[in-house]
Design a protein around this motif. Sequence first.
Motif, PDB file in Angstrom:
ATOM      1  N   VAL A 326       0.821  -1.193  -0.012  1.00  0.00           N
ATOM      2  CA  VAL A 326      -0.276  -0.257   0.064  1.00  0.00           C
ATOM      3  C   VAL A 326       0.797   1.268   0.205  1.00  0.00           C
ATOM      4  O   VAL A 326       0.447   2.013  -0.796  1.00  0.00           O
ATOM      5  N   PHE A 327       2.051   1.102   0.973  1.00  0.00           N
ATOM      6  CA  PHE A 327       2.751   2.579   0.912  1.00  0.00           C
ATOM      7  C   PHE A 327       3.434   2.565  -0.404  1.00  0.00           C
ATOM      8  O   PHE A 327       3.984   3.734  -0.574  1.00  0.00           O
ATOM      9  N   LYS A 328       3.774   1.597  -1.083  1.00  0.00           N
ATOM     10  CA  LYS A 328       4.675   1.638  -2.449  1.00  0.00           C
ATOM     11  C   LYS A 328       3.663   2.220  -3.253  1.00  0.00           C
ATOM     12  O   LYS A 328       4.086   3.143  -4.144  1.00  0.00           O
ATOM     13  N   LEU A 329       2.223   1.798  -3.181  1.00  0.00           N
ATOM     14  CA  LEU A 329       1.305   2.478  -4.148  1.00  0.00           C
ATOM     15  C   LEU A 329       1.301   4.165  -3.857  1.00  0.00           C
ATOM     16  O   LEU A 329       1.293   5.031  -4.602  1.00  0.00           O
ATOM     17  N   MET A 330       1.242   4.598  -2.541  1.00  0.00           N
ATOM     18  CA  MET A 330       0.935   5.997  -1.964  1.00  0.00           C
ATOM     19  C   MET A 330       2.219   6.564  -2.373  1.00  0.00           C
ATOM     20  O   MET A 330       1.979   7.679  -2.755  1.00  0.00           O
ATOM     21  N   ASP A 331       3.448   6.226  -2.467  1.00  0.00           N
ATOM     22  CA  ASP A 331       4.672   6.869  -2.581  1.00  0.00           C
ATOM     23  C   ASP A 331       4.994   6.963  -4.116  1.00  0.00           C
ATOM     24  O   ASP A 331       6.009   7.475  -4.584  1.00  0.00           O
ATOM     25  N   HIS A 332       4.013   6.120  -4.915  1.00  0.00           N
ATOM     26  CA  HIS A 332       4.242   6.337  -6.443  1.00  0.00           C
ATOM     27  C   HIS A 332       4.310   7.741  -6.887  1.00  0.00           C
ATOM     28  O   HIS A 332       3.451   8.307  -6.568  1.00  0.00           O
ATOM     29  N   ARG A 333       5.405   8.244  -7.685  1.00  0.00           N
ATOM     30  CA  ARG A 333       5.303   9.547  -8.086  1.00  0.00           C
ATOM     31  C   ARG A 333       5.284   9.918  -9.401  1.00  0.00           C
ATOM     32  O   ARG A 333       5.288  10.841 -10.135  1.00  0.00           O
ATOM     33  N   GLU A 334       4.421   8.960 -10.121  1.00  0.00           N
ATOM     34  CA  GLU A 334       3.935   9.243 -11.421  1.00  0.00           C
ATOM     35  C   GLU A 334       2.737   9.954 -11.336  1.00  0.00           C
ATOM     36  O   GLU A 334       1.553   9.665 -11.835  1.00  0.00           O
ATOM     37  N   LEU A 335       2.639  11.206 -10.887  1.00  0.00           N
ATOM     38  CA  LEU A 335       1.565  12.165 -10.793  1.00  0.00           C
ATOM     39  C   LEU A 335       1.232  12.918 -12.070  1.00  0.00           C
ATOM     40  O   LEU A 335       1.755  12.832 -13.165  1.00  0.00           O
ATOM     41  N   ALA A 336      -0.167  13.035 -12.019  1.00  0.00           N
ATOM     42  CA  ALA A 336      -0.896  13.670 -13.136  1.00  0.00           C
ATOM     43  C   ALA A 336      -0.177  14.884 -13.213  1.00  0.00           C
ATOM     44  O   ALA A 336       0.222  15.644 -12.333  1.00  0.00           O
ATOM     45  N   PRO A 337       0.145  15.602 -14.494  1.00  0.00           N
ATOM     46  CA  PRO A 337       0.549  16.796 -14.719  1.00  0.00           C
ATOM     47  C   PRO A 337      -0.188  17.934 -14.049  1.00  0.00           C
ATOM     48  O   PRO A 337      -1.434  17.997 -14.085  1.00  0.00           O
ATOM     49  N   ASP A 338       0.341  19.048 -13.658  1.00  0.00           N
ATOM     50  CA  ASP A 338      -0.290  20.104 -12.880  1.00  0.00           C
ATOM     51  C   ASP A 338       0.439  21.367 -13.346  1.00  0.00           C
ATOM     52  O   ASP A 338       1.363  21.289 -14.087  1.00  0.00           O
ATOM     53  N   ARG A 339      -0.141  22.419 -12.890  1.00  0.00           N
ATOM     54  CA  ARG A 339       0.425  23.817 -13.356  1.00  0.00           C
ATOM     55  C   ARG A 339       1.772  24.060 -12.706  1.00  0.00           C
ATOM     56  O   ARG A 339       2.171  23.391 -11.615  1.00  0.00           O
ATOM     57  N   GLU A 340       2.529  24.821 -13.308  1.00  0.00           N
ATOM     58  CA  GLU A 340       3.990  24.817 -13.264  1.00  0.00           C
ATOM     59  C   GLU A 340       4.208  26.318 -13.031  1.00  0.00           C
ATOM     60  O   GLU A 340       3.516  27.277 -13.508  1.00  0.00           O
ATOM     61  N   GLY A 341       5.028  26.651 -12.001  1.00  0.00           N
ATOM     62  CA  GLY A 341       5.420  27.940 -11.765  1.00  0.00           C
ATOM     63  C   GLY A 341       4.715  28.496 -10.641  1.00  0.00           C
ATOM     64  O   GLY A 341       3.766  27.950 -10.052  1.00  0.00           O
ATOM     65  N   ASN A 342       5.077  29.717 -10.156  1.00  0.00           N
ATOM     66  CA  ASN A 342       4.503  30.590  -8.938  1.00  0.00           C
ATOM     67  C   ASN A 342       3.621  31.496  -9.218  1.00  0.00           C
ATOM     68  O   ASN A 342       3.122  32.370  -8.452  1.00  0.00           O
TER      69      ASN A 342
END
Length: 599
Positions: A326-342
């Motif tokens: 479960v933690f391996k799944l939670m730590d997976h960093r293949e995240l959906a793209p999001d806004r970049e920059g501040n």
Amino acid sequence: MIDHKDRVLSSKEQRTVFKRLLSYAAHYKGQLMVAFLLLFIATGAQLLGPIIVKIFIDDYLTPRYFPTDVLFLLGAGYLVLHLTAVIIDYYQLFLFQKVALSIVQRLRIDVFSSVQRLGLSFFDQTPAGGLVSRITNDTESIKELYVTVLATFVQNIIFLIGIFAAMFYLNVTLAIYCLVLLPLIFALMQVYRKYSSRFYADMSEKLSLLNGRINESIQGMAIIQMFRQERRMRKEFSAINDEHFLAGMKSMKLDGLLLRPAVDVLSILALMLILSYFGIMSMDTAVEIGVVYAFVNYLDRFFEPVNQMMMRLSMFQQAIVSAGRVFKLMDHRELAPDREGNEHPAIIGEGNVEFRNVSFSYDGKTNVLKNISFTVKKGETVALVGHTGSGKTSIINVLMRFYPLQDGEILIDGKPLTSFENNELRAKVGLVLQDPFLYTGTIASNIRLYDQAISDDRIKRAASFVRADGFIERLSHGYETKVTERGATFSSGQRQLLSFARTMVREPAILILDEATASVDTETEEAIQEALERMKQGRTTIAIAHRLSTIKDADQILVLHQGEIVERGTHDELIAKKGLYQKMYVLQKGDEQGEALLS
């Protein structure tokens, strides 16, 4: 990609996983403190019982001295202690299990939220059944850790400490001898953990494969039955099931050898030690029968919690393996793209779209899009055509930011796609897919998608706009008609009309149609063409189409081949060029007029 073939966790990794599990308990400190206090009281009440019996035997029964008032107090005290232990034990166990269920509830929300944040590239490569197994079966194993294992371990460890304290009170020398049991029991637990972790990892892997095969079979049941593949599917399922059974049998053999039988051997050796000690002592001095009774009683009480912990050690090990997954799944960093920059997030206004030299690859090696450039403005329609695999859907995927863009730039209203938040992008870009997905609920809830800001009137207007109101109002419950899983009770055309309404109720600035009429019959298609034209009015529209007749009026048609734009222009311009588009059009038309065009 999350692989089902999980390696066995090392002892250090298992300790890390266990500490991470315990960190969830920090949110419930107050309730746990009360539970521990009650546990200490209940343990103390249980441990005082044998001492009262020892006093009765040595001070009153042996000398045959029976003062009524004192014996009454001893009996009443013993009964009160027992009842107190039972009542308090109930409440402390209730508190521990309440906290345990709350922790697992929080954990399930965390893992589900983590999965929702992952990008579509993750889901492209990960079997759905395996994910379901992690979110349900693995968290259920973790629940048993909190509900059954930890409560039992904490209670019994405190009870064991109390037993040794009472033993030292009765006889220091013999209590020191009994301490030899602790390293033996600890060594037994370590051996069990070492081997059981391998078996439980194997069982979890096979269970994920079973869930994956079940999910795949149910989703494709029509194909299985049509091609008469039932026997093959049963054979493959049976093979995986047999592997799961063998892994379970290995675990059961280990449990049968190292759990209660091994502990029973230690308990017999300890009993022999105590009786031998008192037997040797009796040769030189008198031995108090009450002390012998108390020691034997404590010894029996010592091994019962040890047995309980050993029996639950299998649950503990299974929970650690599941938690690691479960933690391996939670730590997976293949995240959906999001806004970049501040910088301040951009807002979509007109909805003008521009692609500048966009190249894209799913695997990072082979480009499925190569230097794609085009512009479509508000009120215009750009159609994407081409053979299967030419890159049409990939253009939509990068525009919707389902996948990160590697090369080139996409602009909306002159601003980079990366400057928009996902909420803004999803709210202002409407997407209608070839295969509409309906959720269990009602027609209204599928159009609204649980956005309570959308009123019933807006739902009805959207349905009327796309010509879905006709069949909806003929249903006995209208907009409150129940929708089964994936809308199986509706025709493909009706499901598509509902997806049209779902998109239009949000009044998007940009409209994307991915083979939107491919699942609609000819009669229904004619009925919604007018609605499609109205949907396009005042909007930026990008349409993928196999039926070239549906995009003849597009402002611009882009012809894709192997990820490149090979032709562009209006319908008439492309026909005049007599290139790939004309050949596709003629093949679809297949009549004398088409033959004349081809010649």
